[in-house]
Design a protein around this motif. Structure first.
Motif, PDB file in Angstrom:
ATOM      1  N   HIS A  24      61.217  36.750  67.689  1.00  0.00           N
ATOM      2  CA  HIS A  24      61.502  37.537  68.888  1.00  0.00           C
ATOM      3  C   HIS A  24      62.711  38.446  68.701  1.00  0.00           C
ATOM      4  O   HIS A  24      62.686  39.611  69.116  1.00  0.00           O
ATOM      5  CB  HIS A  24      61.706  36.619  70.095  1.00  0.00           C
ATOM      6  CG  HIS A  24      60.493  35.810  70.408  1.00  0.00           C
ATOM      7  ND1 HIS A  24      59.331  36.357  70.875  1.00  0.00           N
ATOM      8  CD2 HIS A  24      60.271  34.475  70.288  1.00  0.00           C
ATOM      9  CE1 HIS A  24      58.428  35.412  71.040  1.00  0.00           C
ATOM     10  NE2 HIS A  24      58.974  34.259  70.690  1.00  0.00           N
ATOM     11  N   ALA A  27      61.681  41.273  66.446  1.00  0.00           N
ATOM     12  CA  ALA A  27      60.867  42.247  67.172  1.00  0.00           C
ATOM     13  C   ALA A  27      61.732  43.127  68.069  1.00  0.00           C
ATOM     14  O   ALA A  27      61.518  44.345  68.154  1.00  0.00           O
ATOM     15  CB  ALA A  27      59.806  41.535  67.997  1.00  0.00           C
ATOM     16  N   LEU A  28      62.717  42.530  68.720  1.00  0.00           N
ATOM     17  CA  LEU A  28      63.613  43.312  69.571  1.00  0.00           C
ATOM     18  C   LEU A  28      64.408  44.312  68.743  1.00  0.00           C
ATOM     19  O   LEU A  28      64.536  45.481  69.115  1.00  0.00           O
ATOM     20  CB  LEU A  28      64.553  42.395  70.347  1.00  0.00           C
ATOM     21  CG  LEU A  28      65.579  43.100  71.232  1.00  0.00           C
ATOM     22  CD1 LEU A  28      64.892  43.969  72.275  1.00  0.00           C
ATOM     23  CD2 LEU A  28      66.484  42.082  71.889  1.00  0.00           C
ATOM     24  N   GLU A  30      63.560  45.627  65.928  1.00  0.00           N
ATOM     25  CA  GLU A  30      62.623  46.680  65.503  1.00  0.00           C
ATOM     26  C   GLU A  30      62.398  47.689  66.628  1.00  0.00           C
ATOM     27  O   GLU A  30      62.343  48.893  66.388  1.00  0.00           O
ATOM     28  CB  GLU A  30      61.281  46.068  65.070  1.00  0.00           C
ATOM     29  CG  GLU A  30      61.344  45.275  63.787  1.00  0.00           C
ATOM     30  CD  GLU A  30      61.390  46.138  62.539  1.00  0.00           C
ATOM     31  OE1 GLU A  30      61.347  47.379  62.633  1.00  0.00           O
ATOM     32  OE2 GLU A  30      61.471  45.554  61.452  1.00  0.00           O
ATOM     33  N   ARG A  31      62.297  47.191  67.852  1.00  0.00           N
ATOM     34  CA  ARG A  31      62.095  48.094  69.001  1.00  0.00           C
ATOM     35  C   ARG A  31      63.326  48.965  69.237  1.00  0.00           C
ATOM     36  O   ARG A  31      63.201  50.148  69.568  1.00  0.00           O
ATOM     37  CB  ARG A  31      61.768  47.287  70.245  1.00  0.00           C
ATOM     38  CG  ARG A  31      60.367  46.663  70.195  1.00  0.00           C
ATOM     39  CD  ARG A  31      60.060  45.830  71.407  1.00  0.00           C
ATOM     40  NE  ARG A  31      60.066  46.659  72.612  1.00  0.00           N
ATOM     41  CZ  ARG A  31      60.058  46.173  73.835  1.00  0.00           C
ATOM     42  NH1 ARG A  31      60.051  44.868  74.021  1.00  0.00           N
ATOM     43  NH2 ARG A  31      60.062  46.975  74.874  1.00  0.00           N
ATOM     44  N   VAL A  32      64.504  48.383  69.077  1.00  0.00           N
ATOM     45  CA  VAL A  32      65.742  49.164  69.245  1.00  0.00           C
ATOM     46  C   VAL A  32      65.803  50.257  68.181  1.00  0.00           C
ATOM     47  O   VAL A  32      66.119  51.411  68.472  1.00  0.00           O
ATOM     48  CB  VAL A  32      66.984  48.254  69.186  1.00  0.00           C
ATOM     49  CG1 VAL A  32      68.256  49.068  69.102  1.00  0.00           C
ATOM     50  CG2 VAL A  32      67.023  47.334  70.406  1.00  0.00           C
ATOM     51  N   ALA A  34      63.340  51.652  66.587  1.00  0.00           N
ATOM     52  CA  ALA A  34      62.303  52.658  66.850  1.00  0.00           C
ATOM     53  C   ALA A  34      62.586  53.483  68.098  1.00  0.00           C
ATOM     54  O   ALA A  34      61.946  54.501  68.334  1.00  0.00           O
ATOM     55  CB  ALA A  34      60.946  51.972  66.976  1.00  0.00           C
ATOM     56  N   THR A  36      62.130  52.364  71.146  1.00  0.00           N
ATOM     57  CA  THR A  36      61.162  52.037  72.192  1.00  0.00           C
ATOM     58  C   THR A  36      61.672  50.995  73.172  1.00  0.00           C
ATOM     59  O   THR A  36      61.001  50.698  74.146  1.00  0.00           O
ATOM     60  CB  THR A  36      59.834  51.537  71.576  1.00  0.00           C
ATOM     61  OG1 THR A  36      60.100  50.392  70.770  1.00  0.00           O
ATOM     62  CG2 THR A  36      59.187  52.619  70.740  1.00  0.00           C
ATOM     63  N   HIS A  37      62.843  50.418  72.922  1.00  0.00           N
ATOM     64  CA  HIS A  37      63.435  49.477  73.869  1.00  0.00           C
ATOM     65  C   HIS A  37      64.425  50.241  74.715  1.00  0.00           C
ATOM     66  O   HIS A  37      65.402  50.791  74.218  1.00  0.00           O
ATOM     67  CB  HIS A  37      64.132  48.335  73.126  1.00  0.00           C
ATOM     68  CG  HIS A  37      64.753  47.326  74.051  1.00  0.00           C
ATOM     69  ND1 HIS A  37      64.009  46.571  74.921  1.00  0.00           N
ATOM     70  CD2 HIS A  37      66.038  46.973  74.249  1.00  0.00           C
ATOM     71  CE1 HIS A  37      64.823  45.787  75.604  1.00  0.00           C
ATOM     72  NE2 HIS A  37      66.051  46.009  75.218  1.00  0.00           N
ATOM     73  N   ASN A  38      64.171  50.263  76.020  1.00  0.00           N
ATOM     74  CA  ASN A  38      65.013  51.079  76.893  1.00  0.00           C
ATOM     75  C   ASN A  38      66.145  50.303  77.545  1.00  0.00           C
ATOM     76  O   ASN A  38      66.846  50.831  78.397  1.00  0.00           O
ATOM     77  CB  ASN A  38      64.160  51.761  77.958  1.00  0.00           C
ATOM     78  CG  ASN A  38      63.496  50.779  78.899  1.00  0.00           C
ATOM     79  OD1 ASN A  38      63.770  49.592  78.874  1.00  0.00           O
ATOM     80  ND2 ASN A  38      62.593  51.278  79.726  1.00  0.00           N
ATOM     81  N   ASP A  42      62.941  42.492  79.969  1.00  0.00           N
ATOM     82  CA  ASP A  42      61.517  42.193  80.057  1.00  0.00           C
ATOM     83  C   ASP A  42      61.402  40.687  80.272  1.00  0.00           C
ATOM     84  O   ASP A  42      61.693  39.908  79.374  1.00  0.00           O
ATOM     85  CB  ASP A  42      60.840  42.641  78.763  1.00  0.00           C
ATOM     86  CG  ASP A  42      59.354  42.418  78.758  1.00  0.00           C
ATOM     87  OD1 ASP A  42      58.674  43.129  78.008  1.00  0.00           O
ATOM     88  OD2 ASP A  42      58.849  41.528  79.468  1.00  0.00           O
TER      89      ASP A  42
END
Length: 60
Positions: A24, A27-28, A30-32, A34, A36-38, A42
């Motif tokens: 987890h 994944a977070l 990776e989102r940061v 990219a 894509t994590h605003n 969540d």
């Protein structure tokens, strides 16, 4: 801190967060990276993170 600074910090720490051990958090990160994590919490992601941590503690 600007979004690019968050992404840079996440990229720096990503090697310390192996997906096999910390799926987890990896994944977070990776989102940061990219973008894509605003930053909005969540609920499902947070709940899974907590439950995963508790399961690991129970198994130790």
């Amino acid at each position: 801190m600007e979004p690019a600074e968050y992404a840079s910090a996440a990229a720096e720490f990503l090697p310390l967060i192996p997906a096999e051990e910390y799926p987890h958090m990896n994944a977070l990160a990776e989102r940061v990276i990219a973008g894509t994590h605003n930053g909005v919490a969540d609920f499902d992601f947070g709940l899974e993170l907590i439950l995963d941590g508790l399961e690991r503690l129970r198994g130790a």
